[in-house]
Motif scaffolding. Structure first.
Motif, PDB file in Angstrom:
ATOM      1  N   PRO A 225      -2.223  14.090   2.415  1.00 13.05           N
ATOM      2  CA  PRO A 225      -3.233  13.853   1.516  1.00 13.05           C
ATOM      3  C   PRO A 225      -2.739  13.875   0.114  1.00 13.05           C
ATOM      4  CG  PRO A 225      -3.253  16.276   2.278  1.00 13.05           C
ATOM      5  CD  PRO A 225      -2.277  15.520   2.821  1.00 13.05           C
ATOM      6  N   VAL A 226      -3.668  12.943  -0.624  1.00 13.17           N
ATOM      7  CA  VAL A 226      -3.397  12.931  -2.215  1.00 13.17           C
ATOM      8  C   VAL A 226      -4.719  13.080  -2.683  1.00 13.17           C
ATOM      9  CG1 VAL A 226      -2.292  11.988  -4.266  1.00 13.17           C
ATOM     10  CG2 VAL A 226      -1.304  11.578  -2.035  1.00 13.17           C
ATOM     11  N   HIS A 227      -5.479  14.301  -2.464  1.00  8.02           N
ATOM     12  CA  HIS A 227      -7.013  14.459  -3.026  1.00  8.02           C
ATOM     13  C   HIS A 227      -7.877  13.285  -2.347  1.00  8.02           C
ATOM     14  CE1 HIS A 227      -4.905  17.444  -5.107  1.00  8.02           C
ATOM     15  NE2 HIS A 227      -4.647  16.671  -6.266  1.00  8.02           N
ATOM     16  N   ASP A 228      -7.870  12.073  -2.921  1.00 12.72           N
ATOM     17  CA  ASP A 228      -8.932  11.203  -2.296  1.00 12.72           C
ATOM     18  C   ASP A 228      -8.197   9.932  -1.550  1.00 12.72           C
ATOM     19  OD1 ASP A 228      -7.890   9.643  -4.376  1.00 12.72           O
ATOM     20  OD2 ASP A 228      -9.667   8.929  -5.226  1.00 12.72           O
ATOM     21  N   SER A 229      -7.088  10.180  -1.145  1.00 11.59           N
ATOM     22  CA  SER A 229      -6.370   9.476  -0.210  1.00 11.59           C
ATOM     23  C   SER A 229      -5.542   9.994   0.753  1.00 11.59           C
ATOM     24  CB  SER A 229      -5.580   8.324  -1.169  1.00 11.59           C
ATOM     25  OG  SER A 229      -4.500   9.138  -1.683  1.00 11.59           O
ATOM     26  N   LEU A 230      -4.872   9.040   1.771  1.00  9.60           N
ATOM     27  CA  LEU A 230      -3.923   9.498   2.743  1.00  9.60           C
ATOM     28  C   LEU A 230      -2.881   8.399   2.752  1.00  9.60           C
ATOM     29  CD1 LEU A 230      -6.460  10.190   5.722  1.00  9.60           C
ATOM     30  CD2 LEU A 230      -5.292  11.926   4.175  1.00  9.60           C
ATOM     31  N   ILE A 231      -1.823   9.188   2.855  1.00  2.59           N
ATOM     32  CA  ILE A 231      -0.515   8.557   3.059  1.00  2.59           C
ATOM     33  C   ILE A 231      -0.175   8.577   4.466  1.00  2.59           C
ATOM     34  CG2 ILE A 231       2.138   8.500   2.720  1.00  2.59           C
ATOM     35  CD1 ILE A 231       1.653   9.817   0.068  1.00  2.59           C
ATOM     36  N   ILE A 232       0.012   7.276   4.948  1.00  5.62           N
ATOM     37  CA  ILE A 232       0.296   7.158   6.371  1.00  5.62           C
ATOM     38  C   ILE A 232       0.934   5.899   6.979  1.00  5.62           C
ATOM     39  CG2 ILE A 232      -2.024   5.537   6.800  1.00  5.62           C
ATOM     40  CD1 ILE A 232      -2.645   7.189   9.266  1.00  5.62           C
ATOM     41  N   SER A 233       1.524   5.989   8.070  1.00  2.00           N
ATOM     42  CA  SER A 233       2.468   4.847   8.333  1.00  2.00           C
ATOM     43  C   SER A 233       1.776   3.596   8.254  1.00  2.00           C
ATOM     44  CB  SER A 233       3.276   5.231   9.739  1.00  2.00           C
ATOM     45  OG  SER A 233       2.293   5.048  10.624  1.00  2.00           O
ATOM     46  N   ARG A 234       2.430   2.419   8.065  1.00  2.00           N
ATOM     47  CA  ARG A 234       1.725   1.210   7.908  1.00  2.00           C
ATOM     48  C   ARG A 234       1.263   0.798   9.096  1.00  2.00           C
ATOM     49  NH1 ARG A 234       6.233  -2.430   4.504  1.00  2.00           N
ATOM     50  NH2 ARG A 234       5.968  -1.334   2.639  1.00  2.00           N
ATOM     51  N   GLN A 235       1.961   1.060  10.126  1.00  4.48           N
ATOM     52  CA  GLN A 235       1.346   0.833  11.605  1.00  4.48           C
ATOM     53  C   GLN A 235      -0.041   1.510  11.866  1.00  4.48           C
ATOM     54  OE1 GLN A 235       4.290   1.624  14.728  1.00  4.48           O
ATOM     55  NE2 GLN A 235       4.370   3.871  14.190  1.00  4.48           N
ATOM     56  N   ASN A 236      -0.197   2.386  11.227  1.00  4.33           N
ATOM     57  CA  ASN A 236      -1.564   3.320  11.485  1.00  4.33           C
ATOM     58  C   ASN A 236      -2.468   3.167  10.330  1.00  4.33           C
ATOM     59  OD1 ASN A 236      -0.546   4.553  14.020  1.00  4.33           O
ATOM     60  ND2 ASN A 236       0.702   5.683  12.864  1.00  4.33           N
ATOM     61  N   GLU A 237      -2.285   2.139   9.575  1.00  4.74           N
ATOM     62  CA  GLU A 237      -3.373   2.097   8.617  1.00  4.74           C
ATOM     63  C   GLU A 237      -4.785   1.850   9.070  1.00  4.74           C
ATOM     64  OE1 GLU A 237      -4.119  -0.821   4.578  1.00  4.74           O
ATOM     65  OE2 GLU A 237      -2.324  -1.146   5.984  1.00  4.74           O
ATOM     66  N   SER A 238      -4.784   1.055  10.051  1.00  2.50           N
ATOM     67  CA  SER A 238      -6.296   0.893  10.375  1.00  2.50           C
ATOM     68  C   SER A 238      -6.864   2.004  10.986  1.00  2.50           C
ATOM     69  CB  SER A 238      -6.040  -0.354  11.434  1.00  2.50           C
ATOM     70  OG  SER A 238      -5.400  -0.079  12.492  1.00  2.50           O
ATOM     71  N   LEU A 239      -5.847   2.978  11.563  1.00  2.00           N
ATOM     72  CA  LEU A 239      -6.734   4.103  12.028  1.00  2.00           C
ATOM     73  C   LEU A 239      -7.180   5.024  11.101  1.00  2.00           C
ATOM     74  CD1 LEU A 239      -4.213   5.252  14.928  1.00  2.00           C
ATOM     75  CD2 LEU A 239      -6.499   4.462  15.035  1.00  2.00           C
ATOM     76  N   ALA A 240      -6.276   4.925   9.891  1.00  4.65           N
ATOM     77  CA  ALA A 240      -6.925   5.799   8.773  1.00  4.65           C
ATOM     78  C   ALA A 240      -7.901   5.383   8.160  1.00  4.65           C
ATOM     79  CB  ALA A 240      -5.625   5.975   7.719  1.00  4.65           C
ATOM     80  N   ARG A 241      -8.156   4.096   8.091  1.00  9.47           N
ATOM     81  CA  ARG A 241      -9.379   3.371   7.407  1.00  9.47           C
ATOM     82  C   ARG A 241     -10.432   3.764   8.264  1.00  9.47           C
ATOM     83  NH1 ARG A 241      -8.658   0.514   3.034  1.00  9.47           N
ATOM     84  NH2 ARG A 241      -6.374  -0.219   2.730  1.00  9.47           N
ATOM     85  N   ALA A 242     -10.397   3.762   9.619  1.00  3.56           N
ATOM     86  CA  ALA A 242     -11.208   4.020  10.684  1.00  3.56           C
ATOM     87  C   ALA A 242     -11.926   5.444  10.375  1.00  3.56           C
ATOM     88  CB  ALA A 242     -10.779   3.787  11.899  1.00  3.56           C
ATOM     89  N   LYS A 243     -11.098   6.255  10.027  1.00  2.00           N
ATOM     90  CA  LYS A 243     -11.364   7.808  10.337  1.00  2.00           C
ATOM     91  C   LYS A 243     -12.049   8.099   8.854  1.00  2.00           C
ATOM     92  CE  LYS A 243      -9.743   8.685  14.159  1.00  2.00           C
ATOM     93  NZ  LYS A 243     -10.498   8.962  15.460  1.00  2.00           N
ATOM     94  N   LEU A 244     -11.590   7.375   7.736  1.00  2.00           N
ATOM     95  CA  LEU A 244     -12.189   7.571   6.519  1.00  2.00           C
ATOM     96  C   LEU A 244     -13.470   7.015   6.227  1.00  2.00           C
ATOM     97  CD1 LEU A 244      -8.899   7.432   4.203  1.00  2.00           C
ATOM     98  CD2 LEU A 244     -10.330   9.569   4.654  1.00  2.00           C
TER      99      LEU A 244
END
Length: 245
Positions: A225-244
């Motif tokens: 986490p960086v307060h209002d964002s998440l650093i995540i591997s590129r291959q899992n970007e869609s997963l992060a967007r789905a959760k956020l």
């Protein structure tokens, strides 16, 4: 609180407390995240674990609902790196992306005021003004809970780095304020509400932590986490967007 018993506004102090079911649950979540993240190799950045810091613990009605962001331990945390430097981080050798909650605090303010922010258009784009100026005014207003009568020095310096020099002359703060109120009148309502910036931080932190835990529990995926964002591997970007979102 920043001001208590004559203490200067810049002072901070730790507060002793008796654990509650809620504080124990929050602590367990941080421990779960720390244990999981420790299993991964983080290249290009320093990370020594997270702690969750709450604010205004001496305020009336405090119930672990003020602040609550996850902060990296130590003065060399990856969170203190510039955005370009964070983009060079590798998680188990994988390149990363940083997925942020668009207009996070502004979106939360709309929700607190029982309205919904339309994100079809950029909420920081107002004709006649640089986007960075509008975003800076909104950000500093939410952080201060008052209307600035002049541009603060740090805002001038940060905007100067982005090419906006002679800020007060180029974008008089009263003119910017009027334009923002016309576009987002709800900010005026928020300023008169019982909410403050620490309420916004708490709601935001809950969203981030729930997304991190869902990524971990459902997919075994690490995120930072960086307060209002998440650093995540590129291959899992869609997963992060789905959760956020």
């Amino acid at each position: 609180s920043k001001k208590q018993s004559g203490r200067p506004a810049s002072s901070r102090r730790d507060i002793k407390f008796e654990p509650t079911d809620k504080s124990l649950r929050f602590a367990a979540e941080v421990e779960e995240i720390n244990e999981f993240v420790s299993q991964f190799e983080i290249e290009g950045a320093n990370h020594a674990g997270f702690r969750r810091i709450f604010n205004q613990g001496d305020s009336e009605g405090f119930d672990w609902n003020k602040g609550g962001r996850l902060y990296g331990v130590g003065e060399e945390s990856y969170q203190l790196l510039h955005e370009d430097e964070r983009a060079q981080i590798r998680l188990n050798g994988e390149p990363v992306v940083e997925v942020d909650i668009r207009a996070s605090h502004l979106t939360i303010v709309y929700e607190l005021m029982d309205q919904r922010l339309d994100l079809a258009d950029d909420p920081y784009e107002i004709e006649g003004f640089p986007r960075v100026v509008i975003k800076k005014w909104i950000t500093m207003t939410f952080g201060y809970n008052k209307l600035h009568q002049d541009w603060p020095r740090d805002s001038k310096e940060k905007l100067a780095e982005k090419g906006i020099t002679e800020l007060q002359k180029a974008c008089p703060i009263a003119v910017v304020r009027s334009a923002v109120f016309k576009c987002h009148p709800i900010i005026q309502d928020w300023l008169d509400s019982p909410y403050d910036c620490f309420d916004l931080m708490f709601i935001e932190s809950e969203k981030i932590i729930k997304a991190m835990l869902a990524l971990k529990r459902d997919h075994g995926v690490i995120s930072l986490p960086v307060h209002d964002s998440l650093i995540i591997s590129r291959q899992n970007e869609s997963l992060a967007r789905a959760k956020l979102f």
